[in-house]
Design an enzyme around this catalytic site. Structure first.
Site: not given
Ligand code: CMP
Length: 138
Positions: A10, A50, A113, A116, A127
């Site tokens: 990311k 998304y 984070n 993905h 994807e």
């Molecule tokens: P990922 O699981 O890769 O894809 C969905 C994304 O939504 C997840 O990673 C996080 O980056 C984001 N995400 C999930 N929960 C939250 C949250 N509470 N606040 C902000 N971003 C979130």
């Protein structure tokens, strides 16, 4: 059976200089890279990628973050790829991510984070096809 998953490094992890270390963790864990590129999502791309999260309170923030800079997109191959890759990346929230996981090492928050990982074989295929033409899948 050997199967595939899809990942993105990311914008946070790319901007922080972690592409090489994250790809090393991925290949050291036994994944073969079958597609790979540096690219950037437009806002419309991120909204579409998304769309399953469109009703979530964090959707706008997620779209803004994922389109703000370059990402690395990759298709990975390994036995049990989807599940094993989610183990390697660790919990969504880095505060909950296990030692040795990519998110433990490189994620800075639940939103930013670092990586993905697809959550099912079906989504891995969708994807991967979103990012790579057939001739880019080896
Ligand atoms: P990922 O699981 O890769 O894809 C969905 C994304 O939504 C997840 O990673 C996080 O980056 C984001 N995400 C999930 N929960 C939250 C949250 N509470 N606040 C902000 N971003 C979130």
């Amino acid at each position: 059976a050997t199967n595939r998953t899809f990942t993105m490094i990311k914008p946070d992890a790319v901007a922080n200089g972690h592409i090489g270390n994250i790809l090393a963790m991925i290949t050291n864990a036994g994944f073969k890279i079958v597609s790979l590129k540096l690219t950037q999502l437009t806002v419309a791309d991120a909204q579409a990628f998304y769309s399953v999260h469109a009703a979530r309170p964090f959707y706008g923030e997620l779209v803004e973050f994922m389109s703000r800079g370059p990402i690395v997109a990759a298709i990975l191959e390994k036995d049990n790829a989807v599940e094993d890759f989610r183990t390697l990346i660790g919990a969504t929230n880095p505060a909950d991510a296990a030692e040795g996981t990519i998110r433990k090492a490189y994620a800075t928050s639940i939103g930013e984070n670092a990586v993905h990982g697809s959550d099912s074989d079906e989504n891995a295929a969708i994807e991967g096809a979103f990012h790579f033409a057939g001739r880019e899948q080896f």
